[in-house]
Design an enzyme around this catalytic site. Structure first.
Site, short mmCIF file in Angstrom:
data_model
loop_
_atom_site.label_atom_id
_atom_site.label_comp_id
_atom_site.label_asym_id
_atom_site.label_seq_id
_atom_site.Cartn_x
_atom_site.Cartn_y
_atom_site.Cartn_z
N GLU A 1 23.10 86.40 42.45
CA GLU A 1 22.18 87.22 41.66
C GLU A 1 21.07 87.88 42.47
O GLU A 1 20.38 88.73 41.93
CB GLU A 1 21.60 86.37 40.52
CG GLU A 1 20.55 85.39 40.91
CD GLU A 1 19.31 85.59 40.04
OE1 GLU A 1 19.40 86.23 38.99
OE2 GLU A 1 18.26 85.13 40.45
N HIS B 1 18.05 87.67 37.41
CA HIS B 1 18.15 89.06 37.89
C HIS B 1 19.51 89.67 37.54
O HIS B 1 19.92 90.66 38.16
CB HIS B 1 17.94 89.10 39.41
CG HIS B 1 16.53 88.80 39.83
ND1 HIS B 1 15.47 89.64 39.55
CD2 HIS B 1 16.01 87.73 40.48
CE1 HIS B 1 14.35 89.11 40.04
NE2 HIS B 1 14.65 87.96 40.59
#
Length: 273
Positions: free
Chosen positions: A39, A68
Site C-alpha cells: 500500500e 492508502h
C-alpha cells in the site's frame, strides 16, 4: 506449507528490492505462498497497477493494502479485475474490490488471505474482528478442509489491537501479522493455540529514514508543526522485512515462525530451511 509475508513496500527502493529479491527468496526458502503488503509502493502513498503487476510477476501470490488503498485512483478498476490484490475487508459494503481471496498453492492446496484495517488511531471503519470472523467461518482449515492455510494482515496502528487479533483468532488461522507501523517487532511467536503471530512485519524500504520517508522533511513536520513539509520516500538500499511461517498441512496451524530481514541497514535474519 511454507509462507512468506513481506511488510509494507515503500517507494522505488522497496519495490525494486521486492521485485529483484522475491524470485531468489521463493527458490531459497522453497516457498508455497507469498503475501506482500503493497500500500505504500507508489512514492509512499498507494499502489499503481503496473507496480502490482511487477510484484505479482516476481512471485507474490497476493498483495494486501491499507489506509492508502485509494491514493492512486487507477487502482480502483484494477481491484475489480485482479482478485489477488485485496483491500481491507472492513470497508463498508459497496466499496470497490474485495477484502479476502483464496488462492491455489502447490500440492493441490489452497490458502485464504484476509486484509483488515484497525480502528484505534485510524479511520473509523466497520468492525475488523467481525470481518475476519465472517471470512474464517466460510472455510474449514486443514487436511480435507476447504483451505490448508490462512493469513490475516491486520493493518493497524496500535500494538494492543493487533495483539488482540492474534489472541482472538489463535487456533483458527495459520498467521496473524501486523502491518502499517513500518518497524519490525521482535515478538514473533507461535501462540498457545498454534497460530503464528508478529505485531508488525516491518517495511520493505530504506531504514535510513523516518518510516521510509526522507529524514529532512519528515523530521521538520515534528519540529515546526506547519503544513506543507514535503514527504518523499527515502531512496537508499532497502531492507526486505517480513515473517516466514511453516505450517502443518494436517491442521493448518504453525509449526514455526521466524523473521526475515535481508539487505540494507538492519541486522540480517534468514529463516533456516
Amino acid at each position: 506449507m511454507r509462507i512468506l509475508f513481506l511488510g509494507d513496500v515503500v517507494g522505488r527502493s522497496g519495490r525494486d528490492a521486492v521485485v529483484s529479491g522475491l524470485p531468489k527468496l521463493r527458490a531459497a526458502l522453497r516457498l508455497d505462498l507469498v503475501v506482500v503488503n503493497g500500500e505504500n509502493a507508489s512514492h509512499g502513498f498507494g499502489l499503481a497497477p503496473d507496480m502490482a503487476r511487477a510484484m505479482l510477476g516476481a512471485g507474490a501470490d497476493v498483495i494486501t493494502l491499507g489506509n492508502h488503498a485509494w491514493d492512486r485512483k487507477e487502482i480502483i478498476p484494477f481491484l475489480e479485475q485482479e482478485p489477488r490484490v485485496i483491500r481491507p475487508a472492513n470497508f463498508p459494503p459497496g466499496t470497490p474490490g474485495r477484502g479476502a481471496v483464496v488462492v491455489d498453492v502447490p500440492g493441490n492446496r489452497r490458502a485464504l488471505v484476509v486484509n483488515v484495517m484497525g480502528r484505534l488511531f485510524m479511520d473509523a471503519l466497520d468492525d475488523p474482528f467481525r470481518a475476519v470472523q465472517a471470512e474464517v467461518q466460510k472455510h474449514r482449515l486443514g487436511a480435507g478442509g476447504t483451505i490448508q492455510a490462512s493469513v490475516i494482515d491486520v493493518h493497524a496502528e496500535a500494538s494492543s489491537e493487533k495483539q488482540a487479533f492474534g489472541q482472538s483468532f489463535d487456533g483458527l488461522v495459520s498467521l496473524v501479522v501486523g502491518t502499517h507501523t513500518h518497524t519490525p517487532t521482535a515478538d514473533h511467536q507461535v501462540l498457545a493455540g498454534g497460530t503464528a503471530y508478529q505485531t508488525d512485519a516491518g517495511m520493505c524500504g530504506d531504514y535510513d529514514s523516518v518510516i521510509g520517508m526522507q529524514k529532512g522533511g519528515a523530521a521538520l513536520r515534528f519540529w515546526r508543526k506547519m503544513p506543507g513539509e514535503k514527504l518523499a520516500p527515502a531512496e537508499g538500499p532497502a531492507t526486505l522485512c517480513g515473517v516466514f511461517v511453516e505450517t502443518d498441512d494436517a491442521t493448518g496451524l504453525a509449526l514455526r515462525v521466524e523473521p526475515l530481514r535481508q539487505g540494507g541497514r538492519l541486522s540480517q535474519a534468514t529463516p533456516a530451511v
